[in-house]
Every structure is written in structure tokens, then in C-alpha cells.
Write a protein that holds these residues in place. Structure first.
Motif, short mmCIF file in Angstrom:
data_model
loop_
_atom_site.label_atom_id
_atom_site.label_comp_id
_atom_site.label_asym_id
_atom_site.label_seq_id
_atom_site.Cartn_x
_atom_site.Cartn_y
_atom_site.Cartn_z
N ALA A 41 63.16 86.20 -34.38
CA ALA A 41 63.33 84.75 -34.28
C ALA A 41 62.24 84.12 -33.43
O ALA A 41 62.51 83.52 -32.39
CB ALA A 41 64.71 84.42 -33.72
N ALA A 42 61.00 84.27 -33.85
CA ALA A 42 59.87 83.66 -33.16
C ALA A 42 59.49 82.35 -33.84
O ALA A 42 59.58 82.23 -35.06
CB ALA A 42 58.68 84.60 -33.13
N VAL A 43 59.08 81.35 -33.04
CA VAL A 43 58.70 80.04 -33.57
C VAL A 43 57.40 79.61 -32.90
O VAL A 43 57.20 79.83 -31.70
CB VAL A 43 59.78 78.98 -33.29
N VAL A 44 56.52 78.98 -33.67
CA VAL A 44 55.24 78.50 -33.16
C VAL A 44 55.18 76.99 -33.32
O VAL A 44 55.49 76.45 -34.39
CB VAL A 44 54.05 79.15 -33.89
N VAL A 45 54.79 76.29 -32.26
CA VAL A 45 54.61 74.84 -32.28
C VAL A 45 53.11 74.53 -32.27
O VAL A 45 52.36 75.12 -31.50
CB VAL A 45 55.29 74.18 -31.06
N THR A 46 52.70 73.61 -33.14
CA THR A 46 51.29 73.24 -33.25
C THR A 46 51.14 71.74 -33.13
O THR A 46 52.09 70.97 -33.33
CB THR A 46 50.71 73.71 -34.60
N LEU A 47 49.93 71.30 -32.83
CA LEU A 47 49.66 69.87 -32.69
C LEU A 47 49.63 69.15 -34.03
O LEU A 47 49.86 67.95 -34.11
CB LEU A 47 48.32 69.67 -31.97
N SER A 48 49.33 69.87 -35.09
CA SER A 48 49.23 69.30 -36.43
C SER A 48 49.62 70.39 -37.43
O SER A 48 49.84 71.54 -37.05
CB SER A 48 47.80 68.81 -36.69
N PRO A 49 49.74 70.07 -38.72
CA PRO A 49 50.08 71.11 -39.69
C PRO A 49 49.13 72.30 -39.60
O PRO A 49 47.91 72.14 -39.53
CB PRO A 49 49.93 70.38 -41.03
N ALA A 50 49.70 73.50 -39.57
CA ALA A 50 48.93 74.73 -39.45
C ALA A 50 48.43 75.17 -40.83
O ALA A 50 48.90 74.68 -41.86
CB ALA A 50 49.80 75.82 -38.82
N PRO A 51 47.49 76.12 -40.87
CA PRO A 51 46.98 76.59 -42.16
C PRO A 51 48.07 77.04 -43.12
O PRO A 51 47.98 76.80 -44.33
CB PRO A 51 46.07 77.75 -41.76
N ALA A 52 49.12 77.68 -42.61
CA ALA A 52 50.20 78.12 -43.50
C ALA A 52 50.94 76.92 -44.10
O ALA A 52 51.37 76.96 -45.26
CB ALA A 52 51.18 79.01 -42.73
#
Length: 620
Positions: A287-298
Motif C-alpha cells: 500500500a504505497a502511494v506517491v504524490v506529485t506536483l503534476s500528472p506523472a508519466p504513468a
């Protein structure tokens, strides 16, 4: 003890224990085999010649470490180096991992000791030596007797540590450039740390051979003082960040990462150098989650595959869905980030770091804002928070552009009138036109706006006057992409005219996705709308005005505008169930002839007045 660990040594309780020593040595050999390590890389030289910043590890090796912890911790009775208590594999952190694995594995022959030291303490080569919570024995290498650690802190404070190295050097016998830097706290559980990195790789489209710089594995833990450098900006951390594409902050369950001075320095460097940035957390290995500043490549890749005509809008929504499960409590804590209050184990480190950040990196204000804004924008999509007031404050104090996505009503309240830095805005849904008018008066201050996504389709409460007022206020100078989903609403010619005028004010516009089908648009507003599309930089146009009252005037004007779109690559026109006829077909045919870079065009004109003359000119 500060100078020589032998001054504090003692025979292992119970006297010589060949069985125990033999088992510990077997355990280390098994560990070498399990992790595919190459000790010979260290034993062929006394000191490493590989720059610390060029000692990354791959995701594949990190995953192997997580498996190693699960398999070896209980079976080999790993202990906490500070308390001596046994540790469970699920709770093994980097302090535990370094104590039980990294130190003994990366110092395969320990360090040299003199015969006088051994004789004075009557130490024999057939016994274990207890030094605090560390365990060692005596081995021979190149004709010299050496103190070989089987567990624990393998450091000689008087500089005799040779034939050692970083754990990363036991996989790669040469320099390699890392792609991503990982900023983290050593108290984070190893298995959760690896889960965060794996999720980051998935989010950014990286494979298992991608290289990450992790201080615990890049630094030689046996002579750490020698490798840290003389100042923060000369440290391996700063040098590694300089060559990485970006930084991943692994946030533990208590946000300790954001309260550590070295992490503060790393974040300050990232902010100063404008590197890519992401924050990750894992509640469990699955259950890992990543937060980014904008839409990520995926996000973008999935949007291109699933919604090729609505990539901008879809990628924003996918980003929101992807990071929706990030713990709200951690985001709220992140909005309160103040790196100036971060602490270090050594007060001298704290003073040195604060001085360097103040004098060389412009202080903590920018990096504090960057972390706070990332958390605030992630919370905008959360339905479980009650921190609206704090979010508004964070956005008002922002000092750099950011991406903001959320409901129209929320954004109307969130954007302060003095705010300038919203670079990308995505507004979804309309509960009442008053919120659209309120947002229009706020968004006009966003002078750095690059992307606008207005997802207002099928909203009965959206009026023609509110939509047109918003278009008139939207900043256009830097606008690169606009998505306007206004279909199945009551918008009409006033909105069409305002939208056309907006497009004509966009000198850098490359992507336009305009959906006004099933509206009250007629030729008056349609003509004005398409007249604004004569943008030479336009590369991708998706225009949907089917089932409206537009006719020949709009069709001919559309053809004239497209004739000036010399860089157009993709075109989708939905013009069915309109009053367009042969003049429109002729104009569109001439336009296609003037678009030499066009690679794909889809034009639907069924249920129109098009006949053979116009059709022939179009397909020609």
C-alpha cells in the motif's frame, strides 16, 4: 573507545564458542550469496576510487534487500544495535539493517590491529569478541591480523579501515550515474522504504534497472567521516543531487523525514535547482502511494491509451485518483513543514546546514512553500479532510508555480485574489454559476497559467453569461493547453464568442480540446469561436460542435483558420447534425492541404447538407 574499539572489548560471554562464531560466519556467506554481492571488488584495493555520488543501487537490488530482511532477520537473530534486543523483520529500519548487515558485509576483512594490542588483551583468533552490542573476531589478510566484525559497528577511529567500501560497490565495480535521489529518515522500516521506491518507479515509468542514490548504501559506513566532505554543498548528498533527475522524499508514518536537518538540506537543494520532486508513503508493503506536483508519466501514458482525445483532462483525473489514498494526516503535517526547525543528531551539523542554506541556497522559504503546496494541492482532491482554511493560507503564501485540481466551488474559495502562481488549474463540476463567476475573478491573477482544464459538461447550472465571463478573464499569455468541456449545457453564442476571443489571445497555444456539442451554439458564436483557432503553434485540435445550430459560416471560417495551422499534427472534428454544406467541405479540404505536418485527421459530418461537390473537395 573514541580512538580504539579494542580498549572496550571483552571475551564473548561463556568464553570461546567455536559453534557460534562458525555460524555467524556461515550467515555472512549466505548473505553474500543471497544478495549476489561481490566482496572481491573491495579486496583488490585498499581504498575506493569511485566517487560517492556515483554509487547508486538499482530498484532490483533494493527489492532483493527487502526479501533479504524478511528471510534473514529472524533466522539469524538480528538485534537492535543500541539496545541489543532482537528485532522483528517487519520493523527492521536502516539503523538495524546497517548494524546487522551493511557493516559486516562491507568490511569483509575488518581493519588491521597490532600484535601488541592483541597480546595486551590476550585475544586469540578462535574466540568471539564482544564490543558493546557488536561482535568481532580476528582474521588474517595479506599477512596481517585484522579485527573482523561479524555484527555491528565496523569503524576504526584512527584511520586503519582498509579493504572496505559502500554496499553499492559490491554490486558495481565502477562509476554509475543515479537517476533519482532518495531523501529519507533512517528510522523508516526497510520493507516500507522499498515499497515506496517501487511505487515511485511505477509512477514514473522506470524499470527495475533504474538507479537510485541512497546514502546508507552509497557511503562507506566504515569511514563515513572521510566521505561526508568539509561542507554541506561539498557533501556526497549535494553532489548526487546535482546529477540526479529528481528527488523522492520517503515520508515515514510520523513525518520524521521533514524534521531532519540533512533532509532539510536535500530538499533545499532540490528546490533551488528546480529538480523533479515526489513524496511517497507506505502503510504496508502493498500500500504505497506517491504524490506529485503534476500528472506523472504513468498518468499521462494511461490517459493517452484510454482517452487519446482528452489526455490533459484524463491525466489530471488519474493523478487525483492515484494519490487519493495518501494519508490525509501526513498531508496536513506536511502543510506545516518548517525546515528551519529541523534537528540533527549532532548540533554542529545543524548549525553548519542552516548556515549553508541561508548563505548559499536562499533560505528555507522556497523549499517550505514547495512541500506545503504539494500537500495542499493533494488535499484539494481529498473528500476526508477539514483543512480548507489551512490550504487557502498555504496557497496564498506560495512562491513558485504549482498544479491545482478540485471542484469549481473549492477552487473559487481556495484561490486568493493576490495569488499569481497557479500554473495548471483543473476545475470539475458546477453547483451554481456564482462559483464560476467567483473563480473567474480569482483566476485572472494567475499570470503564469499554462494549462486550464474546465470540466463543466452536463452541468445544468452553468449559464452562458457565467461561462463567457470566465473565458474573458482567463489569462492567455502563457496558455499552452486548454480543455473546455461545456457540452450538454445552456451555453450559447456569448460563450462561443468569448472562447474565440480567448483563443486569439493565446500566442503559445499548442493543444485545444473544445467540447460544445448539444448546446445552443449558432453560427454567430460558432464563427467567432473557430476564428480564434488560426494559431500557427497549434499542434493538436479536438473540436466537438455536433448537434448545434452552426452552419456554413462556421464551417468556412473553420477551414480558413485551419489553413494557418502550419504545425498541426492531430485533428478531430465532430461536425455532425449541423447545417454545414458544400462550402464548408471545400474550405476544410483546402485547409488540410495547407497542413503539411498533419499525421492524423478524423472528421465526422453525417446528417449535414454536404453533397458530392463539397465532399469531393474535402477528401481531395
Amino acid at each position: 573507545w573514541q580512538f580504539n574499539p579494542l580498549s572496550r572489548c571483552a571475551r564473548h560471554p561463556g568464553g570461546p564458542n567455536h559453534t557460534e562464531m562458525s555460524q555467524m560466519e556461515k550467515n555472512l556467506k549466505a548473505a553474500v550469496a543471497f544478495l549476489d554481492l561481490r566482496p572481491e571488488f573491495l579486496l583488490v584495493r585498499e581504498k575506493s576510487d569511485i566517487p560517492v555520488e556515483q554509487r547508486p543501487v538499482s530498484l532490483k537490488h533494493l527489492k532483493k534487500m527487502a526479501q533479504f530482511v524478511e528471510v534473514f532477520c529472524g533466522e539469524h537473530r538480528w538485534v537492535d544495535g543500541r539496545t541489543g534486543n532482537l528485532v522483528d523483520w517487519k520493523s527492521v529500519n536502516l539503523y538495524n539493517f546497517v548494524h546487522n548487515a551493511v557493516w559486516p558485509l562491507s568490511t569483509p576483512v575488518g581493519f588491521e590491529v597490532t600484535q601488541a594490542e592483541l597480546s595486551a588483551l590476550s585475544i586469540r583468533s578462535d574466540e568471539l569478541i564482544q564490543i558493546g552490542n557488536s561482535v568481532a573476531t580476528i582474521v588474517e589478510h595479506n599477512g596481517a591480523r585484522r579485527l573482523r566484525y561479524l555484527r555491528g559497528e565496523a569503524r576504526d577511529k584512527i584511520g586503519r579501515t582498509t579493504f572496505t567500501g559502500a554496499l553499492a560497490e559490491m554490486w558495481y565495480n565502477g562509476s554509475r550515474s543515479p537517476s533519482w535521489f532518495i531523501s529519507h529518515w533512517w528510522g523508516e522500516e526497510v520493507v516500507l522504504f522499498v515499497a515506496c521506491v517501487a511505487e515511485h518507479a511505477k509512477t514514473f515509468g522506470l524499470d527495475e534497472d533504474s538507479l537510485y542514490w541512497v546514502c546508507a548504501y552509497a557511503n562507506n559506513q566504515s569511514c563515513i567521516e572521510e566521505e561526508l566532505g568539509v561542507s554541506p554543498l561539498e557533501s556526497p548528498f549535494a553532489k548526487a543531487l546535482a546529477i540526479c533527475d529528481g528527488a523522492l522524499v520517503v515520508m515515514d508514518s510520523d513525518s520524521e523525514t521533514l524534521r531532519r536537518a540533512w533532509c532539510a538540506l536535500e530538499n533545499a537543494i532540490v528546490s533551488r535547482k528546480q529538480k523533479q520532486y515526489a513524496i511517497a508513503n507506505a502503510k504496508s508493503p502493498a500500500a504505497a502511494v506517491v504524490v506529485t506536483l503534476s500528472p506523472a508519466p504513468a498518468d499521462v501514458a494511461e490517459a493517452e491509451a484510454e482517452c487519446p482525445g482528452e489526455v490533459d483532462e484524463a491525466s489530471v483525473m488519474l493523478q487525483s485518483y492515484r494519490q487519493a489514498s495518501f494519508p490525509t494526516a501526513l498531508l496536513v503535517k506536511a502543510m506545516e513543514t518548517d525546515f528551519s526547525c529541523a534537528q540533527a543528531s549532532n548540533e554542529s551539523d545543524k548549525l553548519m546546514i542552516d548556515k549553508s542554506v541561508a548563505e548559499d541556497l536562499g533560505g528555507y522559504a522556497d523549499v517550505n512553500s514547495r512541500v506545503r503546496v504539494m500537500a495542499a494541492t493533494a488535499l484539494c482532491c481529498s473528500k476526508t479532510h477539514n483543512s480548507s482554511r489551512k490550504i487557502y493560507e498555504v496557497l496564498a503564501d506560495a512562491v513558485a508555480p504549482f498544479f491545482l485540481s478540485g471542484g469549481t466551488e473549492f477552487l473559487a474559495a481556495a484561490l486568493p485574489t493576490s495569488f499569481r502562481f497557479a500554473q495548471n488549474i483543473s476545475a470539475q463540476g458546477v453547483q451554481n454559476s456564482a462559483s464560476v463567476l467567483q473563480l473567474a475573478d480569482k483566476v485572472k491573477c494567475c499570470e503564469h497559467l499554462v494549462t486550464a482544464v474546465l470540466d463543466w459538461g452536463e452541468q445544468d447550472s452553468l449559464t452562458d453569461s457565467a461561462a463567457s465571463h470566465f473565458m474573458a478573464q482567463l489569462p492567455a499569455m502563457h496558455l499552452d493547453s486548454i480543455v473546455a468541456n461545456l457540452h450538454k449545457t445552456s451555453v450559447a453564442d456569448e460563450t462561443g464568442t468569448a472562447l474565440g476571443q480567448l483563443l486569439s489571445r493565446c500566442p503559445r497555444l499548442r493543444n485545444a480540446n473544445l467540447s460544445l456539442y448539444d448546446t445552443k451554439l449558432t453560427d454567430d458564436g460558432g464563427h467567432a469561436l473557430v476564428a480564434g483557432l488560426d494559431r500557427s503553434e497549434l499542434q493538436d485540435l479536438d473540436l466537438r460542435i455536433r448537434n448545434t445550430g452552426v452552419g456554413e459560416s462556421t464551417g468556412v471560417a473553420l477551414g480558413q483558420s485551419l489553413s494557418k495551422c502550419f504545425n498541426l499534427l492531430k485533428l478531430n472534428l465532430e461536425l455532425s447534425t449541423t447545417k454545414m454544406a458544400d462550402a464548408s467541405g471545400v474550405a476544410l479540404g483546402q485547409a488540410l492541404h495547407n497542413c503539411p505536418k498533419l499525421t492524423k485527421a478524423t472528421i465526422t459530418l453525417h446528417s449535414t447538407k454536404l453533397t458530392d461537390p463539397g465532399g469531393q473537395a474535402l477528401v481531395a
